[in-house]
Design an enzyme around this catalytic site. Structure first.
Site, PDB file in Angstrom:
ATOM      1  N   GLN A  35     108.442   3.267 -45.514  1.00  0.00           N
ATOM      2  CA  GLN A  35     109.243   3.988 -44.513  1.00  0.00           C
ATOM      3  C   GLN A  35     109.269   5.493 -44.749  1.00  0.00           C
ATOM      4  O   GLN A  35     109.470   6.268 -43.815  1.00  0.00           O
ATOM      5  CB  GLN A  35     110.675   3.463 -44.543  1.00  0.00           C
ATOM      6  CG  GLN A  35     111.360   3.722 -45.870  1.00  0.00           C
ATOM      7  CD  GLN A  35     112.767   3.141 -45.961  1.00  0.00           C
ATOM      8  OE1 GLN A  35     113.271   2.597 -45.000  1.00  0.00           O
ATOM      9  NE2 GLN A  35     113.395   3.262 -47.113  1.00  0.00           N
ATOM     10  N   ARG A 107     109.988   9.327 -63.574  1.00  0.00           N
ATOM     11  CA  ARG A 107     109.709   8.222 -62.645  1.00  0.00           C
ATOM     12  C   ARG A 107     108.718   8.632 -61.547  1.00  0.00           C
ATOM     13  O   ARG A 107     107.821   7.863 -61.188  1.00  0.00           O
ATOM     14  CB  ARG A 107     111.027   7.749 -62.030  1.00  0.00           C
ATOM     15  CG  ARG A 107     110.877   6.510 -61.222  1.00  0.00           C
ATOM     16  CD  ARG A 107     112.202   6.113 -60.587  1.00  0.00           C
ATOM     17  NE  ARG A 107     111.951   5.045 -59.661  1.00  0.00           N
ATOM     18  CZ  ARG A 107     112.507   3.840 -59.715  1.00  0.00           C
ATOM     19  NH1 ARG A 107     113.381   3.564 -60.644  1.00  0.00           N
ATOM     20  NH2 ARG A 107     112.195   2.915 -58.838  1.00  0.00           N
ATOM     21  N   TYR A 212     116.684   9.824 -73.217  1.00  0.00           N
ATOM     22  CA  TYR A 212     115.303   9.820 -73.726  1.00  0.00           C
ATOM     23  C   TYR A 212     114.519  10.998 -73.175  1.00  0.00           C
ATOM     24  O   TYR A 212     114.953  11.652 -72.220  1.00  0.00           O
ATOM     25  CB  TYR A 212     114.587   8.505 -73.422  1.00  0.00           C
ATOM     26  CG  TYR A 212     114.638   7.982 -72.007  1.00  0.00           C
ATOM     27  CD1 TYR A 212     113.715   8.397 -71.044  1.00  0.00           C
ATOM     28  CD2 TYR A 212     115.585   7.034 -71.630  1.00  0.00           C
ATOM     29  CE1 TYR A 212     113.749   7.885 -69.753  1.00  0.00           C
ATOM     30  CE2 TYR A 212     115.625   6.522 -70.334  1.00  0.00           C
ATOM     31  CZ  TYR A 212     114.709   6.953 -69.402  1.00  0.00           C
ATOM     32  OH  TYR A 212     114.737   6.452 -68.125  1.00  0.00           O
ATOM     33  N   ASP A 291     113.139  -6.010 -56.357  1.00  0.00           N
ATOM     34  CA  ASP A 291     114.548  -5.894 -55.961  1.00  0.00           C
ATOM     35  C   ASP A 291     114.838  -6.600 -54.635  1.00  0.00           C
ATOM     36  O   ASP A 291     115.983  -6.946 -54.360  1.00  0.00           O
ATOM     37  CB  ASP A 291     114.949  -4.412 -55.840  1.00  0.00           C
ATOM     38  CG  ASP A 291     115.368  -3.821 -57.186  1.00  0.00           C
ATOM     39  OD1 ASP A 291     115.131  -4.466 -58.223  1.00  0.00           O
ATOM     40  OD2 ASP A 291     115.930  -2.706 -57.193  1.00  0.00           O
TER      41      ASP A 291
HETATM   42  P1  FAD Z   1     112.005  -0.095 -54.835  1.00  0.00           P
HETATM   43  O1  FAD Z   1     111.590   0.718 -55.987  1.00  0.00           O
HETATM   44  O2  FAD Z   1     113.407   0.062 -54.327  1.00  0.00           O
HETATM   45  O3  FAD Z   1     110.980   0.209 -53.651  1.00  0.00           O
HETATM   46  C1  FAD Z   1     111.208  -0.257 -52.344  1.00  0.00           C
HETATM   47  C2  FAD Z   1     110.342   0.562 -51.390  1.00  0.00           C
HETATM   48  O4  FAD Z   1     110.442  -0.022 -50.100  1.00  0.00           O
HETATM   49  C3  FAD Z   1     110.789   2.008 -51.251  1.00  0.00           C
HETATM   50  O5  FAD Z   1     109.673   2.854 -51.428  1.00  0.00           O
HETATM   51  C4  FAD Z   1     111.350   2.094 -49.834  1.00  0.00           C
HETATM   52  O6  FAD Z   1     111.118   3.358 -49.221  1.00  0.00           O
HETATM   53  C5  FAD Z   1     110.565   0.992 -49.131  1.00  0.00           C
HETATM   54  N1  FAD Z   1     111.266   0.400 -47.970  1.00  0.00           N
HETATM   55  C6  FAD Z   1     112.541  -0.038 -47.905  1.00  0.00           C
HETATM   56  N2  FAD Z   1     112.814  -0.542 -46.692  1.00  0.00           N
HETATM   57  C7  FAD Z   1     111.663  -0.417 -45.966  1.00  0.00           C
HETATM   58  C8  FAD Z   1     111.317  -0.766 -44.627  1.00  0.00           C
HETATM   59  N3  FAD Z   1     112.190  -1.345 -43.779  1.00  0.00           N
HETATM   60  N4  FAD Z   1     110.051  -0.496 -44.198  1.00  0.00           N
HETATM   61  C9  FAD Z   1     109.150   0.094 -45.025  1.00  0.00           C
HETATM   62  N5  FAD Z   1     109.441   0.444 -46.304  1.00  0.00           N
HETATM   63  C10 FAD Z   1     110.679   0.185 -46.763  1.00  0.00           C
HETATM   64  N6  FAD Z   1     113.952  -0.264 -64.032  1.00  0.00           N
HETATM   65  C11 FAD Z   1     113.125  -0.237 -65.123  1.00  0.00           C
HETATM   66  O7  FAD Z   1     112.219  -1.096 -65.244  1.00  0.00           O
HETATM   67  N7  FAD Z   1     113.274   0.734 -66.101  1.00  0.00           N
HETATM   68  C12 FAD Z   1     114.259   1.695 -66.013  1.00  0.00           C
HETATM   69  O8  FAD Z   1     114.358   2.558 -66.905  1.00  0.00           O
HETATM   70  C13 FAD Z   1     115.160   1.676 -64.868  1.00  0.00           C
HETATM   71  N8  FAD Z   1     116.171   2.590 -64.728  1.00  0.00           N
HETATM   72  C14 FAD Z   1     116.993   2.536 -63.623  1.00  0.00           C
HETATM   73  C15 FAD Z   1     118.085   3.433 -63.491  1.00  0.00           C
HETATM   74  C16 FAD Z   1     118.953   3.396 -62.371  1.00  0.00           C
HETATM   75  C17 FAD Z   1     120.146   4.337 -62.270  1.00  0.00           C
HETATM   76  C18 FAD Z   1     118.706   2.436 -61.353  1.00  0.00           C
HETATM   77  C19 FAD Z   1     119.606   2.377 -60.115  1.00  0.00           C
HETATM   78  C20 FAD Z   1     117.652   1.531 -61.481  1.00  0.00           C
HETATM   79  C21 FAD Z   1     116.800   1.555 -62.613  1.00  0.00           C
HETATM   80  N9  FAD Z   1     115.770   0.631 -62.776  1.00  0.00           N
HETATM   81  C22 FAD Z   1     114.945   0.662 -63.879  1.00  0.00           C
HETATM   82  C23 FAD Z   1     115.561  -0.432 -61.762  1.00  0.00           C
HETATM   83  C24 FAD Z   1     114.467  -0.063 -60.820  1.00  0.00           C
HETATM   84  O9  FAD Z   1     114.686   1.209 -60.249  1.00  0.00           O
HETATM   85  C25 FAD Z   1     114.343  -1.095 -59.678  1.00  0.00           C
HETATM   86  O10 FAD Z   1     114.504  -2.391 -60.174  1.00  0.00           O
HETATM   87  C26 FAD Z   1     112.942  -0.952 -59.068  1.00  0.00           C
HETATM   88  O11 FAD Z   1     112.817   0.310 -58.444  1.00  0.00           O
HETATM   89  C27 FAD Z   1     112.643  -2.055 -58.059  1.00  0.00           C
HETATM   90  O12 FAD Z   1     111.331  -1.861 -57.586  1.00  0.00           O
HETATM   91  P2  FAD Z   1     110.896  -2.418 -56.168  1.00  0.00           P
HETATM   92  O13 FAD Z   1     109.472  -2.015 -56.011  1.00  0.00           O
HETATM   93  O14 FAD Z   1     111.275  -3.843 -56.039  1.00  0.00           O
HETATM   94  O15 FAD Z   1     111.822  -1.645 -55.099  1.00  0.00           O
END
Ligand code: FAD
Length: 375
Positions: A35, A107, A212, A291
C-alpha cells in the site's frame, strides 16, 4: 506446485519480501504488492537471530546484511536500579553453535537489502488491497486505486491489520495489550566515555528498556522499551513522545539509562497489539503469514523472525511437497509452523525471555531448512 503459477504477495514488509524473494528464486511468477507509495525506511532497530540469518543466506544477502550490522557477542540483562547483571548469554560468542550470526541493524537498512533480493519488475507499490474474491481457480484482487489483478495463489503478509485476514475470517479489531513501546535513536558520539554494552536489556518489575547498536561502526545506538499503559486511541499507529515523558516513566532507573534518554533524538511511542490465535491459517487459494496470522508483543525480538520463518517454510512446502493441491501445501505449512509460532508468541507476551541465564538454542538454533517436511 507448478512453477507457472502466478503468486500474489500482499504486504512488502519483512515477511512478504522474504516470501517474494524465495518464490522468485524457486522459479514462480510472483508479484509483491504494498500500500505504501514507495519504499519507506522505518527509523527503528531490529534484532535478527541466526534462525533468520540462515534464511537470508538462501536469499543471497546474509553477507551484505552482516557487513553493515553490529554482531553483539553477548546478550546481557541488567537490573534497572543498581545495574547488576541478571544474565550474560553468548550470541556471536557462541557462533559455531548457531552456524550463523546474530545481528542488530537499522530496520530500514535490513528491509532495503531484503527488497534488493526481489526483482523490481515484480514489486508494485501504491497498491492497497481493498477487496478480494476467492474462487475455484484463484483469487481476484481489487485495489483502492480502482485497479484489479488476478492471481493463482494469494499470500496475505499484510501485517497486524491484515485486509486478507479480515476477508478470510471477518473483521475483528486487534487487542491492545495494555503496553506501549518508546523507540529512540542516539548518535553514539553523544555517549562517549559511557560503558555502553552491545546488546543490553534493562529490567524493573513492570517495564524495561532494550538497547543495542544499529551498525558495524557503532555510530548509531538505539532503544526500544516496554511500558504499561491504560489505553491507546484506536487506529493511531504511533505518536511523537518527549524526553520528559520518558524520564517520568523511567524514574529511578540507572544513570546510564537516563543518559540514553537525554541523548535520544526523535522519540516515538507505539502501541503493542496482539490477537487471539487464529482458527485457520489458509482457505482455498489464500494463505496468511507473519503478523497477519500471529502478532505478538515484541519483547522477544522474534515477531519479524516468525514472519520470515513462516515465509521460508511456506515456500518449502510449495516447492518440496509434490502436489498441485494448495490445501495440501498450506496444511503442511500450518502444521510445521503453528507450534513454534505459538510458543514464541507465548514467551514473547510473557516478557521473560533471557531475563535470567537460560539456553536460547530452541529459538536461535532452529533451522527452517532442517525440518523434515514429512514428519
Ligand atoms: P509488517 O512488517 O507489518 O508488514 C506488513 C506490510 O503490509 C506493510 O509493508 C504494509 O504497508 C503492508 N500492508 C498492510 N495492509 C495492506 C493492504 N491492505 N494492501 C497492501 N499492503 C498492505 N521483530 C523482530 O523479529 N525483532 C525485533 O527486534 C523487533 N522489534 C520490534 C519492536 C517494536 C516496538 C515492535 C512494535 C515490533 C517489533 N518486532 C520485532 C516485530 C516486528 O516488527 C513484526 O512482527 C514484523 O514487522 C511483522 O512482519 P510482517 O511482514 O508480518 O508485517
Amino acid at each position: 506446485m507448478e512453477r507457472s503459477l502466478r503468486i500474489g504477495v500482499v504486504g512488502a514488509g519483512l515477511g512478504g519480501t522474504t516470501a517474494a524473494g524465495l518464490l522468485q528464486r524457486a522459479g514462480f511468477n510472483v508479484v509483491l504488492y504494498d500500500q505504501m507509495p514507495a519504499f519507506s525506511r522505518l527509523g527503528a532497530g531490529i534484532q535478527l537471530g541466526p534462525n533468520v540469518m540462515k534464511i537470508m543466506r538462501r536469499l543471497g544477502i546474509e553477507e551484505s546484511m552482516a557487513a553493515v550490522a553490529n554482531e553483539p557477542q553477548y546478550w546481557c540483562s541488567r537490573n534497572a536500579t543498581d545495574g547488576a547483571y541478571l544474565s550474560r548469554i553468548p550470541l556471536n560468542a557462541d557462533r559455531a553453535r548457531y552456524q550463523a550470526p546474530y545481528i542488530t541493524i537499522h530496520r530500514g537498512e535490513a528491509h532495503q537489502i531484503m527488497l534488493g533480493a526481489v526483482d523490481t519488475a515484480n514489486v508494485q507499490f501504491g497498491k492497497c488491497l481493498a477487496d478480494l474474491h476467492a474462487h475455484d481457480k484463484g483469487v481476484r484482487l481489487s485495489f483502492m486505486d480502482g485497479t484489479s489483478d488476478e492471481v493463482d495463489i494469494l499470500i496475505g503478509a499484510d501485517g497486524l491489520n491484515s485486509c486478507v485476514r479480515a476477508k478470510l475470517l471477518g473483521p475483528e479489531d486487534p487487542l491492545f495489550t495494555g503496553w506501549i513501546g518508546h523507540r529512540g535513536m542516539i548518535k553514539a558520539s553523544k555517549l562517549a566515555g559511557l560503558d555502553v554494552g552491545e546488546c543490553v536489556k534493562w529490567w524493573s518489575s513492570d517495564r524495561h528498556m532494550m538497547t543495542y547498536f544499529l551498525d558495524r561502526k557503532k555510530e548509531e545506538f538505539y532503544f526500544v522499551t516496554g511500558e504499561p499503559a491504560e489505553s491507546w486511541p484506536l487506529g493511531v499507529s504511533w505518536v511523537p513522545s518527549t524526553h520528559a515523558e520518558m524520564h517520568k516513566s523511567f524514574a529511578g532507573y540507572d544513570p546510564l539509562v537516563r543518559a540514553y534518554i537525554d541523548a535520544a533524538e526523535n522519540i516515538t511511542k507505539w502501541p503493542l497489539y496482539t490477537r487471539k490465535p487464529l482458527p485457520v491459517w489458509h482457505r482455498g487459494h489464500v494463505v496468511l503469514l507473519g503478523d497477519a496470522c500471529h502478532p505478538m508483543k515484541p519483547h522477544m525480538a522474534q515477531g519479524a523472525a516468525m514472519a520470515i520463518e513462516d515465509a521460508a517454510m511456506l515456500v518449502r512446502c510449495m516447492t518440496e511437497i509434490e502436489t498441485n493441491d494448495p490445501n495440501t501445501c498450506f496444511e503442511a505449512y500450518r502444521h510445521h509452523r503453528m507450534g513454534r509460532a505459538s510458543r514464541v508468541q507465548e514467551v514473547s507476551n510473557a516478557n521473560t525471555w533471557l531475563r535470567t541465564n537460560e539456553d536460547p538454542s530452541w529459538v536461535y538454533g532452529y533451522d527452517v531448512y532442517g525440518v523434515d517436511l514429512h514428519a
